[in-house]
Design an enzyme around this catalytic site. Structure first.
Site, PDB file in Angstrom:
ATOM      1  N   CYS A  92      -6.622 -16.970  -5.669  1.00  0.00           N
ATOM      2  CA  CYS A  92      -7.964 -16.681  -5.133  1.00  0.00           C
ATOM      3  C   CYS A  92      -8.974 -17.473  -5.962  1.00  0.00           C
ATOM      4  CB  CYS A  92      -8.250 -15.186  -5.113  1.00  0.00           C
ATOM      5  SG  CYS A  92      -8.229 -14.378  -6.728  1.00  0.00           S
TER       6      CYS A  92
ATOM      7  N   ARG B 279      -8.434 -10.301  -5.889  1.00  0.00           N
ATOM      8  CA  ARG B 279      -7.449 -10.373  -4.805  1.00  0.00           C
ATOM      9  C   ARG B 279      -6.072 -10.838  -5.243  1.00  0.00           C
ATOM     10  NH1 ARG B 279     -11.113 -14.184  -1.236  1.00  0.00           N
ATOM     11  NH2 ARG B 279     -11.620 -14.816  -3.375  1.00  0.00           N
TER      12      ARG B 279
ATOM     13  N   ASP C 239     -13.443 -11.239  -0.023  1.00  0.00           N
ATOM     14  CA  ASP C 239     -13.658 -11.125  -1.467  1.00  0.00           C
ATOM     15  C   ASP C 239     -14.357  -9.797  -1.753  1.00  0.00           C
ATOM     16  OD1 ASP C 239     -14.310 -11.366  -4.081  1.00  0.00           O
ATOM     17  OD2 ASP C 239     -15.163 -13.379  -3.915  1.00  0.00           O
TER      18      ASP C 239
END
Ligand code: 4NP
Length: 146
Positions: free
Chosen positions: A3, A9, A117
């Protein structure tokens, strides 16, 4: 699992996929395309959500994705298109490029192909990220174990 910051994440994706595969046969890792959080533990909200599902990600340490990762890994999953483009920009050849995938392309039931996100969000955003990554990693693990 890649990420942007490697604190929200990808640590979840890393912990979830690892929990579904045998350590003897698979090595799962994660990284961020950016350098902001190198050396940090995952965001406390990712740690809490994972812990509530029985997965300990608290020992992970953020690192930045580097060119050498193309030689160390067979598959590189990006959480969103921006991560995907940033990883591809480091590829040296066609073989490198073929390793890079958008993780949600593995999940036909999800139409928006970006893992959102959750950094600026709240716990329910982290819970949603956990759910879609769990569902998707289940599909990935089944494919890898065939
Ligand atoms: P991640 O989330 O890419 O899922 O780890 C973010 C973490 C930190 C920042 C942005 C996104 N940041 O701007 O510091």
């Amino acid at each position: 699992m890649v990420c942007l910051g490697n604190i929200c994440r990808s640590p979840l994706a890393h912990g979830i996929l690892e929990s579904k595969l045998s350590n003897d046969h698979f090595f799962v890792d994660s990284a961020g395309t950016a350098s902001y959080h190198i050396g940090e533990k995952p965001d406390h909200r990712s740690i809490t959500v994972a812990k509530s599902k029985g997965i300990d990600i608290s020992k992970q340490k953020a690192r930045q994705f580097i060119e050498a990762d193309f030689d160390r890994f067979d598959i590189i999953y990006a959480m969103d298109k921006s991560n995907y483009d940033n990883i591809l920009s480091l590829a040296q050849n066609e073989e490198d490029k073929r390793k890079v995938r958008l993780i949600l392309n593995e999940n036909p039931s999800i139409t928006n192909k970006a893992v959102p996100d959750p950094y600026w969000g709240n716990m329910s955003d982290f819970e949603y990220v956990f759910e879609i990554l769990d569902e998707t990693c289940e599909i990935i693990a089944k494919k890898l174990l065939i």
